[in-house]
Every structure is written in C-alpha cells, then in structure tokens.
Design an enzyme around this catalytic site. Structure first.
Site, short mmCIF file in Angstrom:
data_model
loop_
_atom_site.label_atom_id
_atom_site.label_comp_id
_atom_site.label_asym_id
_atom_site.label_seq_id
_atom_site.Cartn_x
_atom_site.Cartn_y
_atom_site.Cartn_z
N ASP A 287 1.32 -0.88 -5.11
CA ASP A 287 0.57 0.27 -5.40
C ASP A 287 1.30 1.41 -5.76
O ASP A 287 2.28 1.93 -5.46
CB ASP A 287 -0.14 0.88 -4.16
CG ASP A 287 -0.82 2.17 -4.04
OD1 ASP A 287 -0.84 2.59 -5.27
OD2 ASP A 287 -1.38 2.73 -3.05
N ASN B 52 -4.15 10.99 -1.69
CA ASN B 52 -4.95 9.49 -0.91
C ASN B 52 -6.12 9.95 -1.48
O ASN B 52 -6.96 11.00 -1.37
CB ASN B 52 -4.54 9.40 0.38
CG ASN B 52 -5.24 8.20 0.63
OD1 ASN B 52 -6.53 8.20 1.13
ND2 ASN B 52 -4.35 7.08 0.46
N SER B 53 -6.92 8.55 -1.82
CA SER B 53 -8.47 8.71 -2.36
C SER B 53 -9.18 8.99 -1.36
O SER B 53 -10.57 9.24 -1.77
CB SER B 53 -8.51 7.44 -3.10
OG SER B 53 -7.76 7.28 -4.17
N LYS C 267 0.07 12.50 -6.80
CA LYS C 267 -1.36 11.87 -6.38
C LYS C 267 -1.74 12.47 -5.09
O LYS C 267 -0.77 12.83 -4.22
CB LYS C 267 -1.64 10.42 -6.81
CG LYS C 267 -0.55 9.46 -5.89
CD LYS C 267 -0.74 9.46 -4.52
CE LYS C 267 -1.91 8.97 -3.81
NZ LYS C 267 -2.27 7.46 -4.29
N ARG D 4 -6.31 1.38 -12.03
CA ARG D 4 -7.20 2.00 -11.03
C ARG D 4 -7.95 2.97 -11.62
O ARG D 4 -7.41 4.13 -11.76
CB ARG D 4 -6.72 1.98 -9.67
CG ARG D 4 -7.19 2.94 -8.78
CD ARG D 4 -6.31 2.87 -7.48
NE ARG D 4 -6.86 3.74 -6.47
CZ ARG D 4 -6.33 3.92 -5.39
NH1 ARG D 4 -5.25 3.13 -4.98
NH2 ARG D 4 -6.43 4.97 -4.33
N GLU E 112 -3.02 4.28 -11.05
CA GLU E 112 -4.22 5.10 -10.97
C GLU E 112 -4.28 6.16 -11.98
O GLU E 112 -3.31 6.66 -12.26
CB GLU E 112 -4.58 5.41 -9.34
CG GLU E 112 -3.61 6.38 -8.88
CD GLU E 112 -3.66 6.36 -7.32
OE1 GLU E 112 -3.62 5.56 -6.63
OE2 GLU E 112 -3.96 7.64 -6.84
N ASP F 281 0.97 10.57 2.01
CA ASP F 281 0.76 9.54 0.54
C ASP F 281 0.55 10.72 -0.47
O ASP F 281 -0.48 10.49 -1.23
CB ASP F 281 -0.46 8.75 0.94
CG ASP F 281 -0.56 7.78 0.01
OD1 ASP F 281 0.01 7.64 -0.92
OD2 ASP F 281 -2.12 7.44 -0.09
N SER G 33 0.63 -1.30 0.12
CA SER G 33 0.07 -0.09 0.01
C SER G 33 0.72 1.23 0.08
O SER G 33 1.97 1.45 0.66
CB SER G 33 -0.88 0.19 1.28
OG SER G 33 -1.32 1.32 1.75
N GLY G 34 0.56 2.17 -0.70
CA GLY G 34 1.25 3.42 -0.76
C GLY G 34 0.84 4.32 0.48
O GLY G 34 1.87 4.92 0.89
N LEU G 35 -0.35 4.02 0.78
CA LEU G 35 -0.61 4.89 2.25
C LEU G 35 0.17 4.51 3.10
O LEU G 35 0.66 5.02 4.05
CB LEU G 35 -2.03 4.65 2.50
CG LEU G 35 -2.46 5.27 3.66
CD1 LEU G 35 -2.46 6.82 4.09
CD2 LEU G 35 -4.16 4.76 4.15
N ASP H 75 0.84 3.86 -7.72
CA ASP H 75 0.43 5.45 -7.67
C ASP H 75 -0.05 5.94 -9.04
O ASP H 75 -0.64 4.90 -10.03
CB ASP H 75 1.14 6.36 -7.06
CG ASP H 75 0.98 6.20 -5.52
OD1 ASP H 75 -0.10 5.51 -4.95
OD2 ASP H 75 2.11 6.65 -4.59
N HIS I 77 -12.68 2.25 -7.39
CA HIS I 77 -12.58 2.77 -6.12
C HIS I 77 -13.58 3.64 -5.71
O HIS I 77 -14.08 4.14 -6.73
CB HIS I 77 -11.00 3.28 -5.80
CG HIS I 77 -10.81 3.40 -4.48
ND1 HIS I 77 -11.37 2.69 -3.46
CD2 HIS I 77 -9.75 3.93 -3.72
CE1 HIS I 77 -10.76 2.82 -2.46
NE2 HIS I 77 -9.72 3.68 -2.59
C1 SPV Z 1 -3.46 2.17 -0.52
O1 SPV Z 1 -3.62 1.71 0.33
O2 SPV Z 1 -2.58 3.49 -0.50
C2 SPV Z 1 -4.59 2.78 -1.37
C3 SPV Z 1 -5.91 2.78 -1.33
O3 SPV Z 1 -4.13 3.27 -2.51
S1 SPV Z 1 -6.47 4.04 -0.67
O4 SPV Z 1 -5.92 4.40 0.55
O5 SPV Z 1 -8.03 3.86 -0.53
O6 SPV Z 1 -6.65 5.25 -1.65
MG MG Z 2 -2.19 4.20 -2.51
#
Ligand code: SPV
Ligand code: MG
Length: 290
Positions: A85, A122-123, A120, A158, A114, A58, A46-48, A87, A189
C-alpha cells in the site's frame, strides 16, 4: 514454471488472471509468515496496519523508509508476493518512482498508489478527502511504469472518487485516465456497507483492466457477488492487525488484573514462537558451522 517464477510474475498472474483471487493483510515479518502459512497466495502490506502496528496514524506519519524496513522483514520471511500500500507515493512522480525502484530492490512485487494528496488520510475515516489532479496522478503512474526495471512489477491505481464523494462519473473518468497512463489494474474503493457503488462501477467499466476491491465495510456482500462481477482481486485489508490487537488488549488486561499467568488459554506456546522464528534452522546450521 509457476513454481519457480519471480514474485512479480506471481503477483501479475494473481491480478491478471480471470479468477477471483484473495490477498491478506500483514504488517510485519511474523504476520506475513502467518498469512503465507494460512495458504494465501499474496500479502497486502496495509498502510493502516503497518502504521497502526508502529503505533502511529495512517496519514504518512511513518516515513517511507521506515515502511521499507518493515517490508524488508516481510519479504525475508515469505516467498509469496507482497503488494505494498504505497499511499500517494510520498510526493510527486519522482518520489513515487524512486519508491518503485527501492521496492524492486527489496523483493516487493507491486505497489498500489491512490489518487489523493500527501499526506493522505485513511479512507474509512469521517474527514474530508482531497483528490489529486487527474493529469498529475496519471503522469505519476506513467513515470512509475516507465521507471520499473522488472516488466512484471505491478502498479495498481486506486481511485478514491467514491470515498471523496465525487461519484461514478468521476471514478470512471479517473480510472480511464489511469488505464491510458499504463497502469496494470485499478482499485475502486468504497466505504459504504453494501456493494452498490462498486457494482455501478464494474458494470460500466466492463473489464477494461482488472479490478481490485477492499471489502472492509461491505464485508456482508457474499464473495460470490465479487466473482459474478469479475472482480480480479479482493483484499482482506486489516484483519490480522485487528485480531492481534484485541488479543493483546485482553491478555494485557487479564495479566494486569490477576497478577499471574494462570488460565491464559488463548496464547501461543513459546515453542510456537520458536517455530515461526525458525530456531530449528539455526540449530542445524550451528552444528555445521560453529
Ligand atoms: C489499508 O489497508 O491501509 C488501506 C485500505 O488502504 S483502507 O483502510 O480501507 O483505506
Ligand atoms: Mg492504506
């Protein structure tokens, strides 16, 4: 046989199989091993969580080579496939495809890109989200698929249409373009607390390609619903980071306040740390080689 197949092949089977599968977040070598030991068949890098684990935001504050270092530790300690991830791919098609090459070299089984703009956001945050041009992002996907050496390396596109507030038509148009560009699966998402956006998408999408979801905000939706709607892969995206963060906050606070280590019942033993590091393996080898 499956047992001896490459990690790319294993991830391909997870994503392309008809059954609903699950992968779990990890953000360093230790958490990756913990995910594997729990029984998961794959890991979401996960990027986050990787950025939070490094103490940064993130929004591409950690460089892609810094993340590559983290991924290398994760791959070293595991045998199950890792989906990175990725990004937005850290630039244009050329930056993205070069990342694909480096991931292949380090034993990472796939990457998710994505359709947003670098850097980017975070979503799940409240800020506005800017989407990439459809053609440009489709070509980025195509360039990556053309460039990968291992035919089983998985690239997931994504779609952030719902996240950016553009709605179903936009999501369908984008995912169809990414499908035509040759992507292996789409991740749709949503940050709503229910399944309605995702459900509206999969009903029309009709299994054109495997669908990946991240049910962080709509976690109350029963997993049976995902299965019923032919979701291919569900990602538990950040829960090891969040679990460990809370444990570290509680532990630091307690030790700071009490100025002693009495009554810390919820921590692992040093022995367990050694086990996870495979100290035993080195002791064996020391006998042989020292
Ligand atoms: C992540 O886990 O970094 C994601 C999912 O991209 S989200 O945090 O929902 O964007
Ligand atoms: Mg991410």
């Amino acid at each position: 046989s499956l047992l001896f197949s490459k990690r790319t092949t294993k991830l391909k089977n997870l994503i392309q199989s008809k059954d609903l599968e699950f992968i779990m977040e990890a953000h360093n070598g230790l958490s990756a091993l913990i995910v594997q030991e729990a029984g998961f068949k794959g890991i979401w890098a996960s990027g986050l969580s990787m950025s939070a684990g490094l103490g940064v935001r993130d929004c591409n504050e950690a460089s892609w080579t810094q993340l590559l270092e983290v991924l290398e530790f994760m791959a070293e300690r595991t045998t199950i496939p890792i989906l990175m991830d990725g990004d937005t791919g850290f630039g244009n098609y050329n930056n993205a495809r070069r990342l694909v090459r480096k991931l292949e070299e380090r034993g990472i089984a796939g990457v998710c890109f994505e359709d947003k703009i670098f850097p980017k956001r975070n979503s799940l945050g409240d800020g506005a989200q800017e989407l990439a041009n459809i053609q440009e992002f489709s070509n980025k996907i195509k360039a990556c698929k053309d460039f990968q050496r291992d035919k089983d390396f998985q690239i997931v596109a994504r779609c952030e249409s719902f996240i950016a507030g553009w709605g179903l038509e936009n999501a369908l148009e984008r995912c169809e373009a990414y499908r035509k560009a040759g992507v292996d699966a789409v991740l749709i998402h949503s940050k709503q607390s229910d399944f309605t956006e995702i459900e509206s998408f999969v009903k029309v999408w009709n299994n054109r390609l495997p669908v990946v979801i991240v049910p962080t905000n709509y976690y109350k939706t029963p997993t049976e619903e995902f299965r019923k709607h032919n979701i291919s892969l569900a990602i538990w995206a950040n829960h090891n980071l969040r679990a460990s963060l809370k444990a570290m906050q509680d532990t630091s606070k307690q030790i700071f306040e009490r100025q002693n280590l009495i009554g810390l019942d919820n921590i692992a033993s040093v022995k367990e740390v050694f086990r996870l590091q495979n100290e035993e393996g080195l002791e064996k080898d020391d006998k042989k080689y020292l």
